[in-house]
Design a protein around this motif. Structure first.
Motif, PDB file in Angstrom:
ATOM      1  N   GLY A 383      53.512  44.740  41.855  1.00  0.00           N
ATOM      2  CA  GLY A 383      52.582  44.175  42.832  1.00  0.00           C
ATOM      3  C   GLY A 383      51.969  42.939  42.224  1.00  0.00           C
ATOM      4  O   GLY A 383      51.462  42.981  41.098  1.00  0.00           O
ATOM      5  N   LYS A 384      52.011  41.822  42.977  1.00  0.00           N
ATOM      6  CA  LYS A 384      51.537  40.560  42.399  1.00  0.00           C
ATOM      7  C   LYS A 384      50.601  39.884  43.377  1.00  0.00           C
ATOM      8  O   LYS A 384      50.845  39.932  44.592  1.00  0.00           O
ATOM      9  N   PHE A 385      49.579  39.261  42.873  1.00  0.00           N
ATOM     10  CA  PHE A 385      48.649  38.550  43.760  1.00  0.00           C
ATOM     11  C   PHE A 385      48.133  37.300  43.050  1.00  0.00           C
ATOM     12  O   PHE A 385      47.664  37.378  41.906  1.00  0.00           O
ATOM     13  N   PRO A 386      48.191  36.126  43.730  1.00  0.00           N
ATOM     14  CA  PRO A 386      47.767  34.879  43.066  1.00  0.00           C
ATOM     15  C   PRO A 386      46.266  34.600  43.242  1.00  0.00           C
ATOM     16  O   PRO A 386      45.678  34.982  44.259  1.00  0.00           O
ATOM     17  N   PHE A 387      45.690  33.928  42.268  1.00  0.00           N
ATOM     18  CA  PHE A 387      44.275  33.551  42.369  1.00  0.00           C
ATOM     19  C   PHE A 387      44.039  32.535  43.500  1.00  0.00           C
ATOM     20  O   PHE A 387      42.923  32.435  44.005  1.00  0.00           O
ATOM     21  N   THR A 388      45.094  31.805  43.905  1.00  0.00           N
ATOM     22  CA  THR A 388      44.909  30.825  44.995  1.00  0.00           C
ATOM     23  C   THR A 388      44.491  31.526  46.286  1.00  0.00           C
ATOM     24  O   THR A 388      43.892  30.909  47.164  1.00  0.00           O
ATOM     25  N   ALA A 389      44.803  32.826  46.396  1.00  0.00           N
ATOM     26  CA  ALA A 389      44.472  33.553  47.630  1.00  0.00           C
ATOM     27  C   ALA A 389      43.176  34.350  47.483  1.00  0.00           C
ATOM     28  O   ALA A 389      42.855  35.190  48.324  1.00  0.00           O
ATOM     29  N   ASN A 390      42.437  34.110  46.425  1.00  0.00           N
ATOM     30  CA  ASN A 390      41.177  34.832  46.178  1.00  0.00           C
ATOM     31  C   ASN A 390      39.997  33.907  46.499  1.00  0.00           C
ATOM     32  O   ASN A 390      39.897  32.799  45.961  1.00  0.00           O
ATOM     33  N   GLY A 391      39.122  34.377  47.381  1.00  0.00           N
ATOM     34  CA  GLY A 391      38.013  33.545  47.862  1.00  0.00           C
ATOM     35  C   GLY A 391      37.113  33.061  46.750  1.00  0.00           C
ATOM     36  O   GLY A 391      36.694  31.903  46.719  1.00  0.00           O
ATOM     37  N   ARG A 392      36.799  33.939  45.804  1.00  0.00           N
ATOM     38  CA  ARG A 392      35.883  33.569  44.730  1.00  0.00           C
ATOM     39  C   ARG A 392      36.511  32.528  43.808  1.00  0.00           C
ATOM     40  O   ARG A 392      35.839  31.583  43.366  1.00  0.00           O
ATOM     41  N   ALA A 393      37.817  32.702  43.541  1.00  0.00           N
ATOM     42  CA  ALA A 393      38.504  31.730  42.676  1.00  0.00           C
ATOM     43  C   ALA A 393      38.468  30.357  43.332  1.00  0.00           C
ATOM     44  O   ALA A 393      38.255  29.338  42.664  1.00  0.00           O
ATOM     45  N   ARG A 394      38.652  30.330  44.670  1.00  0.00           N
ATOM     46  CA  ARG A 394      38.585  29.035  45.385  1.00  0.00           C
ATOM     47  C   ARG A 394      37.175  28.467  45.309  1.00  0.00           C
ATOM     48  O   ARG A 394      36.985  27.277  45.072  1.00  0.00           O
ATOM     49  N   ALA A 395      36.177  29.338  45.491  1.00  0.00           N
ATOM     50  CA  ALA A 395      34.783  28.880  45.434  1.00  0.00           C
ATOM     51  C   ALA A 395      34.470  28.313  44.044  1.00  0.00           C
ATOM     52  O   ALA A 395      33.741  27.335  43.909  1.00  0.00           O
ATOM     53  N   ASN A 396      35.044  28.948  43.041  1.00  0.00           N
ATOM     54  CA  ASN A 396      34.798  28.485  41.665  1.00  0.00           C
ATOM     55  C   ASN A 396      35.633  27.261  41.304  1.00  0.00           C
ATOM     56  O   ASN A 396      35.371  26.609  40.304  1.00  0.00           O
ATOM     57  N   GLY A 397      36.682  27.014  42.087  1.00  0.00           N
ATOM     58  CA  GLY A 397      37.602  25.921  41.753  1.00  0.00           C
ATOM     59  C   GLY A 397      38.495  26.289  40.578  1.00  0.00           C
ATOM     60  O   GLY A 397      38.849  25.440  39.757  1.00  0.00           O
TER      61      GLY A 397
END
Ligand code: FAD
Ligand code: NAD
Length: 472
Positions: A383-397
């Motif tokens: 199972g794999k999930f990218p940080f680009t699809a995580n709201g907090r990671a986007r908020a943090n840049g």
């Protein structure tokens, strides 16, 4: 007359001092011998702590140079006061070493300053002699001796470390000037962490690695992604190459490299060269020969499942026995060893020890890699999930990287987790707990994760192991 202890620990690093504290908590009269003049070992003095202080300072420099503008923060030219950065690092180290001294006092553990050696091995009454800085020798007797003498830099034939132009990790932590160019030998943990520090501060960094990959023991996908990210940050790699010579001179160091598989030699010039090709057991002068304690071919002290060497009553823990050379592994062995000496049952689950590389983004891995599962013929789900699809990671840049969970195809039990991403080292700890409890990926997926958190990538990776990720 010699003072008697139940247990004398030789070496005051994370393995040794923690072992002594736990032994004292369990009612044993314990002492720690340390020769370097400060407690905390390699980790606190010249390893984990000073490197993380410099990684944090240099990360802030990097953020100011490259991340602030996107947040609408305008700063002028960022300047580095290296002396102040180093002084802060030294202060952080001091706070930690004095803190450990306080912990020993609090737990009534004797701190014996000097270099210790087993001077006589005798069942139930081993003699250890301590030589202090003034050359005075004092003998002590203990029922149990624990060797926690740690590790030292592996030298590279043809390359002499002078800790000025050609440095080990210890010298790389105290450079007085930001080098224009740095050649790092070895794309392992030290190479990439210290390479990151000096690259962020402005050095041109070239990493020469013998193998065709960086971070060899890590999961393959993680290694590739991390190499791409580091290259994007400006780090250069010469993979599949070995260094055959490094000649310091007035104008820097002339480094000769050759393809590992053979071929024409090439020369690279660098102001500073960092040798980071691994660490070896440190047992010099500790009296292995006097005691009759055996070591393996590579010099690591051999122990049984209870950390006992071949000599009754003499135990060994931490880097000196090999395995993962990590502070938390040494600490846990210290605790387990003390509990065993006190008559309790204790063991270490070596399958659930996380390894973390404190670059940015961080790299963290626990349990089996995909390569290991394939080799063992174990069927697994990914199972794999990218940080680009995580709201907090986007908020943090901070969206570089992914989390990957490997679960047994039949039982769904979590077998491994590998993360490249912001705070990966913190994020992996929930998987460590899950693995200790024998959890399935569904257990992680059904655990409510607070929003918006970076940790949601771990939950989504667990969902993805059952092909039901929600946010991608
Ligand atoms: P050590 O910490 O090496 O301690 C052994 C101590 O024994 C030393 O202080 C030594 O002076 C003393 N000693 C040796 N012989 C004698 C003697 N005869 N008498 C008295 N004293 C003696 N690990 C992590 O988990 N996370 C990290 O972020 C991390 N970063 C690192 C960064 C660097 C640059 C380096 C070099 C290592 C790093 N490590 C990290 C690895 C970590 O430092 C070691 O795994 C850990 O210190 C091992 O603990 P130990 O107690 O076995 O030995
Ligand atoms: P390492 O084993 O992590 O990496 C050494 C690298 O050097 C490997 O990639 C290896 O293939 C390469 N190499 C070996 N010989 C070479 C040669 N002749 N030429 C070019 N490359 C060569 O070792 P390290 O980075 O020196 O770190 C030592 C230990 O310290 C590690 O075991 C690590 O666990 C520990 N450490 C941990 C952390 C952390 O937990 N964040 C940080 C620093 C160090």
């Amino acid at each position: 007359m010699s003072e008697n202890f139940d247990v004398i620990v030789i070496g005051g690093g994370p393995g040794g001092y923690v072992c002594a504290i736990r032994a004292a908590q369990l009612g044993l009269k314990a002492a720690v011998i340390e020769g370097r003049g400060a407690l905390g070992g390699t980790c606190t003095n010249v390893g984990c702590i000073p490197s993380k202080a410099l990684l944090q300072s240099s990360h802030l420099v990097d953020e100011a140079n490259h991340a602030f503008a996107a947040h609408g923060i305008i700063v002028g030219k960022v300047e580095v006061d290296l002396a102040k950065m180093m002084a802060r690092k030294d202060d952080v180290v001091k706070q930690n070493t004095t803190g450990i001294e306080f912990l020993l006092k609090k737990n009534k553990v004797a701190y014996l300053k000097g270099w210790g050696r087993i001077s006589k091995a005798a069942r139930d009454a081993h003699e250890v002699t301590v030589k202090d800085d003034a050359g005075k020798e004092t003998a002590y007797v203990a029922k149990y001796v624990v060797l926690a003498t740690g590790s030292d830099v592996t030298p590279l034939p043809g390359v002499t470390i002078d800790e000025k132009q050609v440095v080990s990790s210890t010298g790389a932590l105290v450079l007085h000037k930001i080098p224009k160019s740095l050649v790092v030998i070895g794309a392992g943990v030290i190479g990439l962490e210290m390479g990151s520090v000096w690259r962020r501060l402005g050095a041109e960094v070239t990493v020469v690695e013998f193998l065709d990959v960086i971070l060899p023991p890590m999961d393959g996908e993680v290694r590739k992604q991390m190499q791409r990210i580091l290259e994007k940050q400006g780090m250069k790699f010469k993979l599949g190459h070995k260094v055959t010579a490094a000649k310091p001179g007035k104008d820097g160091v002339e480094v000769t490299i050759e393809p590992a598989k053979g071929g024409a030699a090439e020369k690279i010039n660098a102001e500073v060269v960092l040798v980071a090709i691994g660490r070896r057991a440190y047992t010099q002068g500790v009296g292995l020969d006097v005691a009759g304690v055996t070591a393996d071919k590579r010099g690591f002290v051999t122990v049984d499942d209870h950390f006992q060497t071949n000599v009754e009553g003499i135990f060994a823990i931490g880097d000196v026995i090999g395995g993962q050379m990590l502070a938390h592994k040494a600490e846990d062995e210290g605790v387990a060893c003390a509990e065993i000496l006190s008559g309790h049952a204790s063991h270490i689950n070596y399958d659930a020890i996380a390894g973390v590389v404190y670059t940015w983004p961080e790299v963290a891995g626990i349990g089996k890699t995909e390569e290991q599962l394939k080799e063992a013929g174990i069927a697994y789900n990914v199972g794999k999930f990218p940080f680009t699809a995580n709201g907090r990671a986007r908020a943090n840049g901070d969206t570089d990287g992914f989390a990957k969970i490997l679960a047994d195809a039949k039982t769904d039990r979590v077998l491994g987790c590998h993360i490249v991403g912001p705070a990966a080292g913190d994020l992996i700890m929930e998987v460590a707990v899950a693995m200790e409890f024998g959890a399935s990926s569904e257990d992680i997926a059904r655990t409510c994760h607070a929003h918006p958190q970076l940790g949601e990538v771990v939950k989504e990776a667990a969902l993805a192991a059952d092909k039901r990720a929600l946010h991608i």
